[in-house]
Design an enzyme around this catalytic site. Structure first.
Site, mmCIF file in Angstrom:
data_model
loop_
_atom_site.group_PDB
_atom_site.id
_atom_site.type_symbol
_atom_site.label_atom_id
_atom_site.label_comp_id
_atom_site.label_asym_id
_atom_site.label_seq_id
_atom_site.Cartn_x
_atom_site.Cartn_y
_atom_site.Cartn_z
ATOM 1 C CG ASP A 28 -7.760 17.107 8.751
ATOM 2 O OD1 ASP A 28 -8.815 17.755 8.699
ATOM 3 O OD2 ASP A 28 -6.754 17.484 9.376
ATOM 4 C CE LYS B 60 -9.077 22.448 13.080
ATOM 5 N NZ LYS B 60 -7.730 22.176 12.524
ATOM 6 C CD GLN C 2 -4.242 23.254 12.930
ATOM 7 O OE1 GLN C 2 -5.249 22.734 13.396
ATOM 8 N NE2 GLN C 2 -4.280 24.023 11.859
#
Length: 281
Positions: A117, A50, A94
């Site tokens: 997300d 990322k 994460q």
């Protein structure tokens, strides 16, 4: 017959190049805050990928790495700080978190406007209503791949293997909104093979190497392999027996190089959209 490859790596590269141009027209570069708790090796690899994607898109990525014994309150305090920071456009925690932490509470704590997300309950509800703020990254990447190869889900029977909140459930919603007929299968589904053989578009996100064999795939189907597993030889593989299934399907995604790069590209897109929304307010 050998299936055409749905090349997620190539499409993601083009999307990121377009994003680099779009980000360059903003007043300042979008900023993504990535929170990593602990030292899980797979999570560390995902975060590095990322970070690289952010650099390629002109997005400022700021890492917040916390020890594995971080308390719930300390993690929530960091989320509150990032929520208040006007220079942060997107927040990504994460997953998975260490077992002593309440992941659901952490995700609820993220400002929905910064939830790139799309895991916050408000954003999940907006998706259900067909009014998404952001699209969840993996399902959005799958839909983008289908569009790229002119595969229209409308009127097709789509079978999704896996009912996770990250892939299976939101993908089913997006496919329904694209006028597909959708069947969601899971560990309690009787005769999984029969269900899969009915699919015009078969998506597997179960996380079980070798689950989808050639006899489970109808001729000329489109097969999307979302999973990332380690085979007995230690190599990365998906749920699908790629070599055998590729002889029956019209299109198939490789692992790696299929859905994975598209997931990260959609995260970059959501971060850009968050920054664009901030500038317009």
């Amino acid at each position: 017959m050998s299936a055409g490859i749905l090349d997620g790596k190539a499409l993601a590269g083009r999307i990121k190049e377009e994003l680099r141009c779009k980000c360059g027209h903003l007043v300042r570069a979008p900023r993504l805050a990535v929170v990593l708790v602990g030292d899980d090796p797979a999570s560390a690899i995902y975060v590095r990928n990322k970070e690289r994607d952010c650099r390629e898109c002109g997005i400022d990525c700021r890492d917040h790495r916390l020890p594995a014994d971080t308390t719930q309150e300390a993690l929530l305090a960091l989320i509150r700080e990032l929520n208040r920071d006007d220079s942060v456009d997107g927040i990504l925690v994460q997953l998975p978190l260490p077992g002593h932490l309440d992941g659901a509470q952490v995700l609820r704590a993220i400002d929905p406007d910064k939830d790139v997300d799309a895991f916050h309950p408000e954003n999940v509800g907006r998706l259900l209503l067909g009014q998404p703020r952001y699209l969840p990254c993996t399902p959005a990447g799958i839909l983008a791949l289908l569009r790229e190869y002119a595969i229209d889900p409308a009127g097709k029977h789509c079978v999704v293997v896996g009912r996770s909140n990250i892939v299976g459930k939101p993908l089913a919603l997006l496919l329904l909104q694209a006028d597909a007929t959708v069947t969601v299968c899971h560990s309690k589904t009787p005769d999984l093979a029969d269900q899969c053989r009915q699919a015009d578009i078969l998506v597997s996100a179960a996380g079980q190497a070798g689950l989808i064999t050639a006899d489970m795939v109808r001729p000329h189907a489109v097969v999307i392999d979302v999973a990332m597993n380690r085979g007995a030889d230690g190599r990365l593989c998906g749920d699908v027996d790629f070599g055998a299934v590729a002889q029956r399907a019209d299109y198939i995604t490789p692992v790696p190089g299929g859905v994975g790069p598209m997931t990260r590209a959609m995260l970059m897109e959501n971060t850009y959209q968050a920054a664009l929304g901030r500038e317009s307010r």
